[in-house]
Design an enzyme around this catalytic site. Structure first.
Site, short mmCIF file in Angstrom:
data_model
loop_
_atom_site.label_atom_id
_atom_site.label_comp_id
_atom_site.label_asym_id
_atom_site.label_seq_id
_atom_site.Cartn_x
_atom_site.Cartn_y
_atom_site.Cartn_z
NE ARG A 288 0.44 -0.11 -9.85
CZ ARG A 288 -0.51 0.60 -9.26
NH1 ARG A 288 -0.47 0.82 -7.97
NH2 ARG A 288 -1.50 1.10 -9.97
NE ARG B 244 -4.04 -1.88 -8.42
CZ ARG B 244 -5.17 -2.12 -9.10
NH1 ARG B 244 -5.13 -2.62 -10.30
NH2 ARG B 244 -6.33 -1.85 -8.57
CG ASP C 221 -3.34 0.37 -5.88
OD1 ASP C 221 -2.73 1.44 -6.08
OD2 ASP C 221 -4.57 0.26 -6.02
CG ASP D 123 -5.05 3.85 -3.91
OD1 ASP D 123 -4.22 4.36 -4.68
OD2 ASP D 123 -5.84 2.95 -4.27
#
Length: 161
Positions: free
Chosen positions: A84, A93, A96, A98
């Site tokens: 990344r 990317r 990712d 989150d």
């Protein structure tokens, strides 16, 4: 065991579907954590910076005994193992990850905000989250079904494998 936590998983580089499905296993192998459920994968158009490939997105639920900051570090290590790069906001990317929700906890710090501050605006997060927990409430926005009804499904499609 631990705190029920939801994590968004996304990729649009280097075989995104493989990046996402590989991340499922890596998240499940984090210390003091157990993968509970994973959503289907969804394809979606990029937000912000538009000149990039479409994304593959999903959501997983885990039970974890890691603190939110420990969890963030573990997720960033997984992202790094997928090479990344953080070149600019909304850049393409490889992976990712989150933190969307961590139990009922609320954190508002420069490097960590829980609940995720824009999740309620993103069909590519809400649709897979609703798939794995149709009764969840998203603070402070409320019932996920109500949030989902307010989102445009046009650019977020479930991937049938």
């Amino acid at each position: 065991m631990g705190i029920l936590t939801y994590i968004a998983v996304g990729s649009n580089l280097a075989n995104p579907l493989n990046q996402v499905t590989t991340a499922f296993n890596e998240i499940g192998n984090m210390p003091k954590s157990k993968l509970i459920k994973k959503s289907s994968c969804y394809s979606s158009s990029p937000l912000g910076y538009k000149d990039q490939p479409d994304f593959v997105n999903a959501v997983v639920s885990i039970e974890t005994e890691l603190s939110p900051h420990e969890l963030l570090l573990e997720l960033q290590m997984i992202e790094s193992s997928h090479k990344r790069e953080r070149s600019f906001p909304n850049a393409p990317r490889t992976l990712d990850l989150d933190i969307l929700l961590y139990g009922d906890l609320r954190i508002d710090e420069p490097k960590l905000t829980i609940p995720h501050p824009r999740m309620h605006e993103r069909a590519f997060v809400i649709f897979p989250l609703q798939e794995i927990n149709e009764n969840i409430s998203v603070p402070p926005f409320g019932d996920i079904a109500k949030i989902a009804r307010g989102l445009d499904p046009e650019n977020t499609k479930r991937i049938i494998l």
